[in-house]
Structure formats: C-alpha cells, structure tokens
Design an enzyme around this catalytic site. Sequence first.
Site, mmCIF file in Angstrom:
data_model
loop_
_atom_site.group_PDB
_atom_site.id
_atom_site.type_symbol
_atom_site.label_atom_id
_atom_site.label_comp_id
_atom_site.label_asym_id
_atom_site.label_seq_id
_atom_site.Cartn_x
_atom_site.Cartn_y
_atom_site.Cartn_z
ATOM 1 N N THR A 14 0.859 -1.178 0.000
ATOM 2 C CA THR A 14 0.000 0.000 0.000
ATOM 3 C C THR A 14 0.899 1.232 0.000
ATOM 4 O O THR A 14 1.734 1.400 0.898
ATOM 5 C CB THR A 14 -0.932 0.018 1.226
ATOM 6 O OG1 THR A 14 -1.732 -1.167 1.197
ATOM 7 C CG2 THR A 14 -1.830 1.253 1.208
ATOM 8 N N TYR A 15 0.754 2.058 -1.028
ATOM 9 C CA TYR A 15 1.560 3.273 -1.181
ATOM 10 C C TYR A 15 0.764 4.471 -0.690
ATOM 11 O O TYR A 15 -0.460 4.501 -0.805
ATOM 12 C CB TYR A 15 1.942 3.474 -2.646
ATOM 13 C CG TYR A 15 2.989 2.485 -3.100
ATOM 14 C CD1 TYR A 15 4.337 2.796 -3.024
ATOM 15 C CD2 TYR A 15 2.626 1.235 -3.580
ATOM 16 C CE1 TYR A 15 5.297 1.887 -3.421
ATOM 17 C CE2 TYR A 15 3.581 0.312 -3.978
ATOM 18 C CZ TYR A 15 4.918 0.646 -3.898
ATOM 19 O OH TYR A 15 5.867 -0.266 -4.284
ATOM 20 N N TYR A 16 1.488 5.457 -0.175
ATOM 21 C CA TYR A 16 0.864 6.632 0.435
ATOM 22 C C TYR A 16 1.298 7.906 -0.259
ATOM 23 O O TYR A 16 2.432 8.027 -0.726
ATOM 24 C CB TYR A 16 1.250 6.712 1.923
ATOM 25 C CG TYR A 16 0.631 5.601 2.723
ATOM 26 C CD1 TYR A 16 -0.567 5.795 3.400
ATOM 27 C CD2 TYR A 16 1.206 4.340 2.759
ATOM 28 C CE1 TYR A 16 -1.162 4.762 4.101
ATOM 29 C CE2 TYR A 16 0.615 3.300 3.459
ATOM 30 C CZ TYR A 16 -0.561 3.518 4.128
ATOM 31 O OH TYR A 16 -1.160 2.494 4.811
ATOM 32 N N ALA B 145 -2.678 5.729 -1.585
ATOM 33 C CA ALA B 145 -2.826 6.130 -2.984
ATOM 34 C C ALA B 145 -3.214 4.954 -3.873
ATOM 35 O O ALA B 145 -4.039 5.104 -4.765
ATOM 36 C CB ALA B 145 -1.516 6.741 -3.487
ATOM 37 N N ALA B 146 -2.607 3.799 -3.627
ATOM 38 C CA ALA B 146 -2.871 2.625 -4.454
ATOM 39 C C ALA B 146 -2.272 1.408 -3.770
ATOM 40 O O ALA B 146 -1.382 1.526 -2.918
ATOM 41 C CB ALA B 146 -2.264 2.789 -5.839
#
Length: 180
Positions: A35-37, A106-107
């Site tokens: 999980t990207y931020y 973000a995604a």
Amino acid sequence: MYEVEAKVPADLGVVRERLERLAATPEGAVVQVDTYYDAPHREFAETDEALRIRSERPEDGEAETRVTYKGPLVDDESKTREEVETAVADGEKTDAILTNLGFEPAATVRKERERFSLEGYTVTLDSVADVGDYVEVETEVDREDELETAREGAYDVLERLGLDPDDQLRTSYLGLLLES
C-alpha cells in the site's frame, strides 16, 4: 544503503528454466501486498519518492509487515535509489498512524514473487496483478562508489538469463499500475 535494481518484462517460464540451467538457488515464493501513500506536504510523484507498507506472506509462513521509504532515483541507467526499511508489528496500526498524520493511501500493488540467488544477486520473477510479468535483478550496496559495479553486475545477470538490459523499465510497479 542503496538498492541497485534492473527490471525487464519477461516470459517467466523461460527465465525459470534458464535459472535452473545456471544452478541458481531457489529462495522461495511470497505474495506481497504493497500500500503506497501520498504525503500531505509534498508530491511523491514529483519528487520521485515513495512510502509504503508491505505485507509479505511466504508460501508456508506467517505474514511480515514492513514500512519502507524509497528516495529518488540516483542515476539515469537503472532503478538505483536510497531505501530505508524496517519491520513493524502491526500494519493496520501503522496505517492508522500514517493516516492520522495526513498521509493518504494512494494505491495497492499485489504481486506473486519467486526469488532466486545467483552470484550475489537476487533474481525475482514477478507476476503483478493488472500490470504483467517481470524479472528484477537486484543487490544492495552501502556506498555510492559501489553503484556502477553493482549495476554492471545486474546487467550481466540479465544477459545470462537471455534478457536485454536495454529493455529495462525504470518505472515502479505502482507507476505501471497507475498508467494502466
């Protein structure tokens, strides 16, 4: 610490056979969910940085969670960048901390990875959901003056696997997912 990485699209079955012929050592398979931020104070897409929480589950084990910062690329020839990573006991609480500080998910990138060791390099066969199949060759070095030698070694491994270093992508899986 610097991560030196070269990534190319590939037929994973063909590469797996070549790894076997080269007597590469299998290191196991995992499923990773990253999980990207996005940061509240700057645009990571503009600064070429990344912050992620990774959950990694080996085929036969318990999931581990790590938080990672990836700095901007340091050269024009590979995906070499500073990387700082540490284990965390609870991914959900780490997510809550980041979210409460204004970081927003973000995604999410999901990949099935098969790892091999070959002459000091890790060769990873990646099947990335909604993105495709890739081979990564990587190693870590401590000093900037070691980068070129490590990069040339990664290119040599790619060539021995029948892959062309000129086909490498410097775009992250996150970037490829967002482009698709």
